[in-house]
Design an enzyme around this catalytic site. Structure first.
Site, PDB file in Angstrom:
ATOM      1  CG  HIS A  10      -2.153  -0.814   1.066  1.00 38.98           C
ATOM      2  ND1 HIS A  10      -3.032  -0.645   0.023  1.00 38.98           N
ATOM      3  CD2 HIS A  10      -2.671  -1.818   1.833  1.00 38.98           C
ATOM      4  CE1 HIS A  10      -4.047  -1.495   0.139  1.00 38.98           C
ATOM      5  NE2 HIS A  10      -3.841  -2.221   1.229  1.00 38.98           N
TER       6      HIS A  10
ATOM      7  CE1 TYR B  15      -7.682   0.597  -0.054  1.00 39.56           C
ATOM      8  CE2 TYR B  15      -9.249   1.388   1.591  1.00 39.56           C
ATOM      9  CZ  TYR B  15      -8.434   0.392   1.091  1.00 39.56           C
ATOM     10  OH  TYR B  15      -8.366  -0.821   1.749  1.00 39.56           O
TER      11      TYR B  15
ATOM     12  CD  GLU C  37      -7.175  -3.595   0.202  1.00 41.09           C
ATOM     13  OE1 GLU C  37      -6.750  -4.752   0.424  1.00 41.09           O
ATOM     14  OE2 GLU C  37      -6.922  -2.638   0.953  1.00 41.09           O
TER      15      GLU C  37
ATOM     16  CG  ASP D 236     -14.417  -2.637   2.015  1.00 41.83           C
ATOM     17  OD1 ASP D 236     -13.525  -1.973   2.575  1.00 41.83           O
ATOM     18  OD2 ASP D 236     -14.189  -3.667   1.340  1.00 41.83           O
TER      19      ASP D 236
ATOM     20  CG  HIS E 216     -10.912  -5.022   1.909  1.00 44.35           C
ATOM     21  ND1 HIS E 216     -11.196  -3.752   2.390  1.00 44.35           N
ATOM     22  CD2 HIS E 216      -9.637  -5.298   2.280  1.00 44.35           C
ATOM     23  CE1 HIS E 216     -10.141  -3.291   3.036  1.00 44.35           C
ATOM     24  NE2 HIS E 216      -9.181  -4.193   2.985  1.00 44.35           N
TER      25      HIS E 216
END
Length: 342
Positions: free
Chosen positions: A164, A175, A184, A257, A262
């Site tokens: 990251h 993000y 990710e 999220d 993710h």
């Protein structure tokens, strides 16, 4: 930005459905602690740095002593002997392996490409079930000891979180949504490659699991994510079922999220796995080189989406290995198999 290894949907499921009060409280506490670092991560900014050819790691491992403070007490600096604390010494070793991988394979000098000191903090909080990159350093919880073991255990957890930082210093991907899922995925890709390089595994020999050994012995699962078969990493009544898709037909539209970063990362994860296996041998040599050169190349934009990233990887393969070659065909076919047109 919350760059944590454990997806929030697992903790949210635990917090809402666990029969055990202690597990519910652990999940809620971990969610709260992780969220507290989101604003801190967004505030981090870096000035351009000049690369160096020294390629000498500089590691610093700190101990939070179960408090929520960073970086904590320095307990092992570069070149110092092992401490006897397994979490401290693993963190130190895994920083070194990740540094060695990028230095040897891609001639990258640490996270920023200019010899940045690699800082970790262990024993963060009490029962904190996560690990994260906050824009400056790695932070590890010890887990609750039942569902989640120490987050310093799996090498790919350290690799994932440090990447990251690499992404932050190169493409600086937003993000959220598809660019966040790529953020990710890139961390999963190189986290897995760090482990494969350390074990000297070929693409066929690798497990392609992120977080192998992290789950407790009575949890029905092999890790947090499977790059080979997204959606199959775990299926446990306490954690829920792995929701990752492996094809664009199953792309998850959600506001949670950060737009499912993710979850939908399973799609580019599987594309990399397919390309790596098709090319054979050590995945870091060709597939990894294509992804790394794409990540650090001019085609990357902070808001890039899957199709543009796929096209960029094909272009990189053609530039490195020739148009119409085995490599570019393998990459293009991999993206098509997961429903992304390049």
């Amino acid at each position: 930005m919350r760059c944590t290894i454990l997806p929030p949907h697992i903790l949210e499921h635990l917090a809402e459905t666990a029969d055990d009060r202690a597990l519910r409280e652990m999940a809620r506490r971990t969610l709260t602690m992780s969220s507290a670092h989101r604003a801190e991560r967004r505030a981090v900014a870096f000035a351009p740095v000049a690369p160096t050819e020294d390629f000498v790691p500089e590691r610093a491992v700190h101990d939070a002593r179960h408090r929520e403070r960073l970086p904590g007490d320095l307990v092992r600096a570069e070149g110092r002997a092992p401490t006897g604390d397994a979490a401290v010494d693993r963190a130190y070793d895994w920083l070194g392996v990740t540094f060695g991988f990028f230095a040897e394979i891609y001639r990258r000098d640490s996270i920023d490409g200019a010899g940045m000191t690699m800082v970790s903090t262990v024993h963060y909080g009490r029962g904190y079930a996560n690990a994260f990159w906050n824009g400056r350093q790695m932070v590890y919880g010890d887990g609750d000891g039942r569902l989640f073991l120490s987050f310093t255990g799996p090498l790919e957890v350290t690799g994932h979180e440090l990447v990251h930082g690499v992404t932050q210093h190169t493409a600086d991907l937003e993000y959220h949504g598809q660019s966040g899922a790529l953020n990710e995925s890139i961390s999963d890709v190189f986290g897995s490659l760090v482990k494969q390089w350390h074990l000297r595994q070929t693409a066929d020999e690798a497990d392609w699991i992120i977080g192998a050994g992290l789950l407790g012995p009575d949890v029905n699962g092999v890790g947090l994510r499977s790059m080979k078969e997204p959606g199959t990493a775990y299926d446990d009544p306490r954690l829920g079922k792995d929701p990752q898709p492996g094809h664009m037909d199953d792309y998850v539209e959600t506001h949670h999220d950060n737009g499912g970063v993710h979850i939908n990362s399973g799609i580019p994860n599987r594309a990399f796995y397919l390309a790596a296996v098709a090319l054979g041998g050590h995945a870091w040599e060709k597939a990894g080189r294509i992804w790394y050169d794409t990540l650090t190349g001019d085609a990357m934009k902070p808001t890039i989406e899957f199709d543009a990233f796929a096209a960029a990887t094909v272009e990189t393969a053609e530039r490195l290995y020739g148009a119409g070659g085995t490599e570019s065909r393998a990459v293009r076919d991999a993206w098509r198999e997961v429903g992304v047109e390049s």
